[in-house]
Write an enzyme that holds these catalytic residues in place. Structure first.
Site, short mmCIF file in Angstrom:
data_model
loop_
_atom_site.label_atom_id
_atom_site.label_comp_id
_atom_site.label_asym_id
_atom_site.label_seq_id
_atom_site.Cartn_x
_atom_site.Cartn_y
_atom_site.Cartn_z
N ARG A 239 -2.90 51.28 6.71
CA ARG A 239 -1.60 51.60 7.29
C ARG A 239 -1.69 52.97 7.96
NH1 ARG A 239 -0.84 47.11 7.36
NH2 ARG A 239 0.88 45.85 6.55
N GLU A 268 3.58 52.12 16.81
CA GLU A 268 2.90 51.05 17.53
C GLU A 268 3.89 50.30 18.41
OE1 GLU A 268 0.75 48.61 14.74
OE2 GLU A 268 -0.32 50.31 13.88
N HIS A 287 -4.29 47.59 16.95
CA HIS A 287 -3.89 46.85 15.74
C HIS A 287 -4.26 45.37 15.89
CE1 HIS A 287 -0.93 46.87 12.11
NE2 HIS A 287 -2.02 46.16 11.87
#
Length: 326
Positions: A239, A268, A287
């Site tokens: 994370r 993000e 990601h």
């Protein structure tokens, strides 16, 4: 289905056009399935819901629906991490919560190896020299004998450790309950939370794979970068906020550490103009390190296998500790 069980109602908080939702056709014919992204889409069915499946960041929808979910008996998160879902009422409830823990570990373990090889073999330089038409031999490093330090020795950490061990690397792990590492053939050393400084000083590659909790937020920060080898590489596949992003940017710019492999971030998508885009000692993934062609199919397969267990009255897989946050 258990004798006497009423046909279940399943709410799926997800975009109805998501391709992997076609797997829901494998649920029993008598199951009522309601799919939608908003609380409004589930409003009428919520009082009858037995199971709620949460994709993406479902917290706002779940909070809005919560007073109406009086019959709910199980919540499943399609993600492995729970920080985008948990809220106080859910945590304090008796409703079991499962997640996709371990489903995405294999591709993330592979990506960790890709990141280490990127820096050990200086692949950026190879690509640059090829593009420039330059023949310029140089020395590179082996992973053999190097130390992979793992912060958060869960499914992702073990997947990376398994692959790193095959390269002849040494594995040092930091975990909340180090006693669980007894007899683990992958590990050369295991530390509890108070062993972070020692782990940092030993690691040639540091993998941050911990869940995001109040205890892990900012865990790898300025003090950590001051303890790491100047030749060390940070890999964050867990994370984003587990790593202090501002401190990492400063450490990379000052060459306090060799580099970073990043798949997760504080915000993000990563904002346009962010420093990470312009740093030559960063390998950046949007990601998507676990985005194989079948990654959401794999997650749906896992849910359906768990649903079959639930219908049969068997223990659920990947049961989360809601208070711990993972």
């Amino acid at each position: 289905m258990l004798v006497g069980m009423k046909p279940p109602t399943v709410l799926v908080i997800a975009n109805p056009i998501e391709r992997s939702l076609a797997h829901l056709e494998r649920l029993p014919d008598e199951a009522r399935i309601v799919v939608g992204l908003t609380a409004e889409a589930h409003w009428d069915a919520a009082p009858e819901a037995d199971v709620v499946v949460c994709a993406g960041t479902s917290r706002p929808v779940m909070q809005e629906l919560w007073p109406r979910l009086g019959r709910m008996r199980w919540i499943h998160a399609m993600a492995a991490g729970l920080d985008g879902l948990l809220f106080q009422e859910l945590v304090e409830s008796d409703v079991p919560l499962t997640c996709s823990r371990g489903v995405f570990a294999r591709p993330l373990g592979e990506f960790a190896m890709a990141g280490m090889l990127h820096f050990a073999k200086d692949l950026r330089r190879l690509v640059r020299q090829q593009g420039e038409g330059r023949w310029e031999p140089f020395d590179n490093e082996e992973l053999h004998g190097k130390v992979l330090g793992v912060v958060g020795y869960g499914e992702i950490g073990r997947a990376a450790a398994t692959r790193a061990k095959a390269f002849g690397m040494k594995i040092h792990a930091l975990r909340r309950n180090p006693e669980r590492s007894v007899g683990d053939a992958l590990l050369d050393k295991s530390y509890g939370p108070d062993g972070l400084d020692e782990l940092l000083a030993e690691a040639d590659y540091l993998l941050a794979a911990a869940p995001l909790t109040p205890e892990t937020r900012g865990l790898v920060g300025r003090r950590a970068f001051g303890s790491m080898k100047q030749s060390a590489v940070l890999i964050n596949l867990g994370r984003g906020p587990v790593v202090d992003e501002a401190a990492l940017v400063d450490a990379l710019k000052a060459r306090r550490i060799k580099g970073a492999v990043l798949d997760v971030f504080d915000q993000e998508p990563l904002p346009e103009g962010h420093a990470f885009y312009g740093l030559d000692n960063v390998l950046l993934s949007p990601h998507s390190a676990d985005h194989t062609a079948a990654w959401m199919d794999d997650a749906m397969d896992f849910f359906i296998a768990n649903f079959e267990r639930w219908m049969a009255g068997q223990p659920l897989m990947a049961l989360a500790d809601k208070r711990a946050g993972y």
